[in-house]
Design a protein around this motif. Structure first.
Motif, PDB file in Angstrom:
ATOM      1  N   ILE A   1      -0.728  36.370 -30.629  1.00 60.83           N
ATOM      2  CA  ILE A   1      -1.740  35.345 -30.364  1.00 60.83           C
ATOM      3  C   ILE A   1      -1.311  34.010 -30.953  1.00 60.83           C
ATOM      4  O   ILE A   1      -1.437  32.952 -30.323  1.00 60.83           O
ATOM      5  CB  ILE A   1      -3.101  35.775 -30.937  1.00 60.83           C
ATOM      6  CG1 ILE A   1      -3.590  37.080 -30.286  1.00 60.83           C
ATOM      7  CG2 ILE A   1      -4.134  34.664 -30.746  1.00 60.83           C
ATOM      8  CD1 ILE A   1      -3.889  36.980 -28.825  1.00 60.83           C
ATOM      9  N   GLN A   2      -0.797  34.031 -32.163  1.00 59.57           N
ATOM     10  CA  GLN A   2      -0.370  32.789 -32.810  1.00 59.57           C
ATOM     11  C   GLN A   2       0.755  32.127 -32.029  1.00 59.57           C
ATOM     12  O   GLN A   2       0.775  30.902 -31.869  1.00 59.57           O
ATOM     13  CB  GLN A   2       0.085  33.089 -34.242  1.00 59.57           C
ATOM     14  CG  GLN A   2      -1.045  33.431 -35.191  1.00 59.57           C
ATOM     15  CD  GLN A   2      -0.554  33.890 -36.545  1.00 59.57           C
ATOM     16  OE1 GLN A   2       0.490  34.525 -36.665  1.00 59.57           O
ATOM     17  NE2 GLN A   2      -1.308  33.581 -37.583  1.00 59.57           N
ATOM     18  N   GLN A   3       1.699  32.928 -31.542  1.00 60.20           N
ATOM     19  CA  GLN A   3       2.798  32.348 -30.778  1.00 60.20           C
ATOM     20  C   GLN A   3       2.288  31.671 -29.513  1.00 60.20           C
ATOM     21  O   GLN A   3       2.741  30.576 -29.149  1.00 60.20           O
ATOM     22  CB  GLN A   3       3.813  33.443 -30.419  1.00 60.20           C
ATOM     23  CG  GLN A   3       5.057  32.921 -29.701  1.00 60.20           C
ATOM     24  CD  GLN A   3       6.091  34.000 -29.468  1.00 60.20           C
ATOM     25  OE1 GLN A   3       6.066  35.059 -30.079  1.00 60.20           O
ATOM     26  NE2 GLN A   3       7.014  33.729 -28.557  1.00 60.20           N
ATOM     27  N   VAL A   4       1.335  32.293 -28.842  1.00 62.07           N
ATOM     28  CA  VAL A   4       0.772  31.703 -27.627  1.00 62.07           C
ATOM     29  C   VAL A   4       0.000  30.428 -27.951  1.00 62.07           C
ATOM     30  O   VAL A   4       0.111  29.415 -27.247  1.00 62.07           O
ATOM     31  CB  VAL A   4      -0.134  32.724 -26.912  1.00 62.07           C
ATOM     32  CG1 VAL A   4      -0.881  32.065 -25.750  1.00 62.07           C
ATOM     33  CG2 VAL A   4       0.687  33.904 -26.402  1.00 62.07           C
ATOM     34  N   LEU A   5      -0.772  30.441 -29.041  1.00 63.75           N
ATOM     35  CA  LEU A   5      -1.572  29.270 -29.404  1.00 63.75           C
ATOM     36  C   LEU A   5      -0.713  28.069 -29.780  1.00 63.75           C
ATOM     37  O   LEU A   5      -1.164  26.925 -29.672  1.00 63.75           O
ATOM     38  CB  LEU A   5      -2.508  29.618 -30.565  1.00 63.75           C
ATOM     39  CG  LEU A   5      -3.710  30.510 -30.217  1.00 63.75           C
ATOM     40  CD1 LEU A   5      -4.479  30.862 -31.479  1.00 63.75           C
ATOM     41  CD2 LEU A   5      -4.624  29.822 -29.210  1.00 63.75           C
ATOM     42  N   HIS A   6       0.504  28.322 -30.221  1.00 64.17           N
ATOM     43  CA  HIS A   6       1.400  27.220 -30.593  1.00 64.17           C
ATOM     44  C   HIS A   6       2.125  26.622 -29.390  1.00 64.17           C
ATOM     45  O   HIS A   6       2.932  25.709 -29.532  1.00 64.17           O
ATOM     46  CB  HIS A   6       2.421  27.696 -31.628  1.00 64.17           C
ATOM     47  CG  HIS A   6       1.847  27.824 -33.007  1.00 64.17           C
ATOM     48  ND1 HIS A   6       1.825  29.020 -33.691  1.00 64.17           N
ATOM     49  CD2 HIS A   6       1.244  26.925 -33.814  1.00 64.17           C
ATOM     50  CE1 HIS A   6       1.258  28.836 -34.872  1.00 64.17           C
ATOM     51  NE2 HIS A   6       0.888  27.578 -34.961  1.00 64.17           N
ATOM     52  N   THR A   7       1.844  27.139 -28.212  1.00 68.96           N
ATOM     53  CA  THR A   7       2.476  26.621 -26.997  1.00 68.96           C
ATOM     54  C   THR A   7       1.785  25.333 -26.556  1.00 68.96           C
ATOM     55  O   THR A   7       0.552  25.258 -26.495  1.00 68.96           O
ATOM     56  CB  THR A   7       2.384  27.659 -25.859  1.00 68.96           C
ATOM     57  OG1 THR A   7       3.000  28.874 -26.287  1.00 68.96           O
ATOM     58  CG2 THR A   7       3.077  27.145 -24.607  1.00 68.96           C
ATOM     59  N   ALA A   8       2.573  24.328 -26.249  1.00 70.20           N
ATOM     60  CA  ALA A   8       2.032  23.058 -25.767  1.00 70.20           C
ATOM     61  C   ALA A   8       1.764  23.149 -24.269  1.00 70.20           C
ATOM     62  O   ALA A   8       2.641  23.550 -23.497  1.00 70.20           O
ATOM     63  CB  ALA A   8       3.000  21.915 -26.066  1.00 70.20           C
ATOM     64  N   LEU A   9       0.548  22.787 -23.858  1.00 68.99           N
ATOM     65  CA  LEU A   9       0.175  22.824 -22.447  1.00 68.99           C
ATOM     66  C   LEU A   9       0.186  21.422 -21.859  1.00 68.99           C
ATOM     67  O   LEU A   9      -0.328  20.480 -22.451  1.00 68.99           O
ATOM     68  CB  LEU A   9      -1.221  23.413 -22.283  1.00 68.99           C
ATOM     69  CG  LEU A   9      -1.376  24.932 -22.297  1.00 68.99           C
ATOM     70  CD1 LEU A   9      -2.849  25.286 -22.111  1.00 68.99           C
ATOM     71  CD2 LEU A   9      -0.546  25.583 -21.210  1.00 68.99           C
ATOM     72  N   CYS A  10       0.767  21.303 -20.682  1.00 70.24           N
ATOM     73  CA  CYS A  10       0.674  20.052 -19.928  1.00 70.24           C
ATOM     74  C   CYS A  10      -0.586  20.083 -19.069  1.00 70.24           C
ATOM     75  O   CYS A  10      -1.284  21.091 -18.996  1.00 70.24           O
ATOM     76  CB  CYS A  10       1.915  19.866 -19.058  1.00 70.24           C
ATOM     77  SG  CYS A  10       3.445  19.674 -20.003  1.00 70.24           S
ATOM     78  N   ASP A  11      -0.846  18.971 -18.429  1.00 67.96           N
ATOM     79  CA  ASP A  11      -2.057  18.841 -17.625  1.00 67.96           C
ATOM     80  C   ASP A  11      -2.110  19.905 -16.537  1.00 67.96           C
ATOM     81  O   ASP A  11      -1.147  20.094 -15.787  1.00 67.96           O
ATOM     82  CB  ASP A  11      -2.112  17.441 -16.997  1.00 67.96           C
ATOM     83  CG  ASP A  11      -3.395  17.220 -16.227  1.00 67.96           C
ATOM     84  OD1 ASP A  11      -4.468  17.555 -16.768  1.00 67.96           O
ATOM     85  OD2 ASP A  11      -3.310  16.725 -15.089  1.00 67.96           O
ATOM     86  N   ARG A  12      -3.240  20.625 -16.473  1.00 73.48           N
ATOM     87  CA  ARG A  12      -3.518  21.615 -15.431  1.00 73.48           C
ATOM     88  C   ARG A  12      -2.499  22.746 -15.408  1.00 73.48           C
ATOM     89  O   ARG A  12      -2.217  23.342 -14.367  1.00 73.48           O
ATOM     90  CB  ARG A  12      -3.622  20.947 -14.060  1.00 73.48           C
ATOM     91  CG  ARG A  12      -4.743  19.912 -13.968  1.00 73.48           C
ATOM     92  CD  ARG A  12      -4.925  19.409 -12.547  1.00 73.48           C
ATOM     93  NE  ARG A  12      -5.319  20.471 -11.621  1.00 73.48           N
ATOM     94  CZ  ARG A  12      -6.538  20.967 -11.502  1.00 73.48           C
ATOM     95  NH1 ARG A  12      -7.510  20.521 -12.287  1.00 73.48           N
ATOM     96  NH2 ARG A  12      -6.798  21.923 -10.620  1.00 73.48           N
ATOM     97  N   GLU A  13      -1.949  23.080 -16.557  1.00 74.95           N
ATOM     98  CA  GLU A  13      -1.027  24.199 -16.664  1.00 74.95           C
ATOM     99  C   GLU A  13      -1.733  25.426 -17.218  1.00 74.95           C
ATOM    100  O   GLU A  13      -2.754  25.339 -17.886  1.00 74.95           O
ATOM    101  CB  GLU A  13       0.150  23.860 -17.590  1.00 74.95           C
ATOM    102  CG  GLU A  13       1.309  23.186 -16.905  1.00 74.95           C
ATOM    103  CD  GLU A  13       2.529  23.136 -17.810  1.00 74.95           C
ATOM    104  OE1 GLU A  13       3.636  22.973 -17.274  1.00 74.95           O
ATOM    105  OE2 GLU A  13       2.375  23.245 -19.043  1.00 74.95           O
ATOM    106  N   VAL A  14      -1.127  26.588 -16.957  1.00 73.18           N
ATOM    107  CA  VAL A  14      -1.557  27.853 -17.551  1.00 73.18           C
ATOM    108  C   VAL A  14      -0.321  28.579 -18.047  1.00 73.18           C
ATOM    109  O   VAL A  14       0.694  28.646 -17.327  1.00 73.18           O
ATOM    110  CB  VAL A  14      -2.316  28.732 -16.533  1.00 73.18           C
ATOM    111  CG1 VAL A  14      -2.586  30.112 -17.124  1.00 73.18           C
ATOM    112  CG2 VAL A  14      -3.621  28.071 -16.129  1.00 73.18           C
ATOM    113  N   CYS A  15      -0.399  29.082 -19.260  1.00 73.07           N
ATOM    114  CA  CYS A  15       0.718  29.843 -19.830  1.00 73.07           C
ATOM    115  C   CYS A  15       0.337  31.316 -19.909  1.00 73.07           C
ATOM    116  O   CYS A  15      -0.771  31.662 -20.322  1.00 73.07           O
ATOM    117  CB  CYS A  15       1.070  29.334 -21.224  1.00 73.07           C
ATOM    118  SG  CYS A  15       1.871  27.735 -21.229  1.00 73.07           S
TER     119      CYS A  15
END
Length: 497
Positions: A129-143
């Motif tokens: 969860i922490q690794q995912v939360l540290h991901t930077a999201l661009c506009d209208r993206e989904v990781c």
């Protein structure tokens, strides 16, 4: 409906949507209630999901209900009250169409520009969860968190496959011919996900994968590789057994245990913890039980007879094994506390002192003079300094002492085993003195090493070593704190010094 037990803390971590609407027909265990309420080693799947997210900083949850909605609602409300988090409930009227429709039901509850999305029936670690939360999201993206280690996928035929390149998802589905990762069921999303799901639903496609396909078509679906992190889709009886196996297998695998804990004690304590975690016994009660067993064993050491020495040796070694269970149970139940680790450390020191004094008293009864007591004093000071030396190193240098051979050899698990082996053959005093002298030598080695590390280059050299430190905060006995407030990656041997 909103169920709040927030204690007033503020966080920049986004809220988490938990999909708990599915029927769980593959699990085929209706007598145990809805799937999110099924227990794995003492905690339900739903509670484990919430606790993994809470340890990563999440405090607000939106639980999407569907099948057996009232039973699931009652369970999550009880978890919210007991664990201290905000839970809001929304009902997906058409949940039976697919998990994409369930996710859409949470649209109006999302107040931020990004949110976490997880499955109530997936076992996931806090580290993931922490690794995912540290991901930077661009506009209208989904990781989407994906796992490229496909050999560890429990049920590859049922897994959702993903093909991605340079971090961009190209296609996703259960029946891909070409794929290089699997979907873990953890998303970091913007509200664009809801638009994609609505577009897919308008075309008769109702799963999350269909929504990700829509985003992939415009290059807005990204993959976050979380290979190596703990996760599992728990939707069959076999997968529940696998979840138990993986949770138990994750205990004590950080390289911070002593040699005896790794190769002897863990093999005994982990199966015992698997039984204890199903009982109301708390980690603190296990700590006190281990201490009591050590005191009883020490009492038998005062009797200068072989039979008593053997009984004492068995009890003290049993105490050493049980001493690992409190941290294991605390971690499995997410009951980790700093004061629990502190209590464990203090009682370990008292238990060590009691064993040394008892062995010295028993030996001194048949060998008058000061020499037996000098040997006991040497052993006792060596064992205490073993704990104190690394604690002082951490306070002085600002980093834990490296988890090298010196550190692992001076730990409690080895010296107790050696003394117990001596007790079995009728020479507990001699074994104690030998271990006391060896421990003094190890402490001197730690002192010399610490002295050499005074220079300005010492800290960078330590930090750069991949095997220098345990992954967790050190306790006073230089063993990792198995009951620290963040249970997921902070776990290892307790009382190991």
């Amino acid at each position: 409906m909103h169920w709040s037990n927030n204690r007033g803390s503020k966080t920049n971590v986004p809220c988490c949507v938990i999909l708990a609407a599915g029927e769980g027909r593959r699990l085929a265990m209706p007598e145990k209630g809805p799937k999110p309420t099924h227990k794995v080693l003492g905690l339900s799947l739903g509670e484990r999901t919430i606790l993994a997210c809470m340890a990563a900083g999440v405090s607000r949850f939106i639980v999407v209900l569907g099948s057996q909605a009232e039973a699931v609602r009652a369970h999550f409300a009880e978890v919210s009250m007991r664990r201290g988090c905000d839970v809001e409930f929304v009902v997906a009227a058409d949940w039976h169409l697919g998990n994409g429709i369930s996710a859409l039901a949470a649209k109006d509850s999302i107040l931020d520009d990004r949110f976490l999305l997880v499955m109530a029936d997936h076992l996931v670690s806090t580290a993931l969860i922490q690794q995912v939360l540290h991901t930077a999201l661009c506009d209208r993206e989904v990781c989407l968190a994906v796992d490229q280690n496909t050999t560890r996928v429990f049920d590859p035929d049922d897994a959702t496959k993903v093909q991605f390149k340079h971090g961009t998802i190209e296609c996703i589905g259960k029946h891909l011919d070409v794929w290089n990762a699997v979907d873990t069921g953890v998303f970091l999303a913007t509200p664009a996900l809801f638009d994609a799901l609505a577009d897919a639903a308008a075309q008769g496609q109702y799963t999350l994968s269909h929504g990700i396909e829509k985003l992939a078509e415009i290059g807005k679906a990204r993959a976050v590789d979380v290979s190596g992190q703990l996760w599992l889709d728990v939707d069959t009886p076999d997968s529940i057994r696998e979840a138990k196996r993986r949770l138990l297998g994750s205990l004590g695998k950080n390289g911070a245990d002593g040699f005896i804990s790794t190769h002897v004690n863990r093999r005994l304590s982990i199966p015992l913890s698997a039984l204890l975690v199903r009982t109301p016994i708390t980690p603190t009660q296990i700590t006190l039980g281990s201490f009591f067993i050590a005191l009883v064993g020490a009492a038998f050491f005062t009797v200068d007879q072989l039979w008593a020495s053997i009984v004492a040796a068995c009890l003290v070694q049993l105490s050493s094994v049980v001493d690992g269970c409190d941290g294991e149970v605390a971690r499995l139940r997410h009951l980790a506390t700093s004061h629990g680790a502190w209590l464990d450390t203090m009682l370990d020191r008292y238990a060590d002192t009691a064993v040394v004094m008892a062995i010295t008293l028993g030996y001194g009864a048949g060998h008058p003079g000061a020499l037996p007591w000098l040997g006991g004093l040497a052993a006792s000071t060596g064992f205490l300094l073993a704990s104190y030396s690394t604690k002082e190193f951490a306070l002085t240098h600002g980093v834990p002492y490296p988890n090298n051979v010196l550190n692992r050899l001076k730990r409690r698990d080895l010296r107790l085993l050696v003394m117990c082996c001596g007790g079995v053959v009728g020479y507990p005093y001699h074994a104690m003195v030998v271990m006391g002298l060896v421990t003094h030598a190890l402490v001197v080695g730690i002192l010399v090493n610490g002295w050499r590390l005074r220079s300005g280059d010492a800290r960078p050299a330590l930090v750069s070593s991949p095997h220098a430190f345990p992954r967790r905060r050190e306790t006073a006995d230089a063993g990792p704190d198995r009951r620290s407030p963040i249970p997921d990656p902070r776990a290892g041997s307790r009382g190991a010094a």
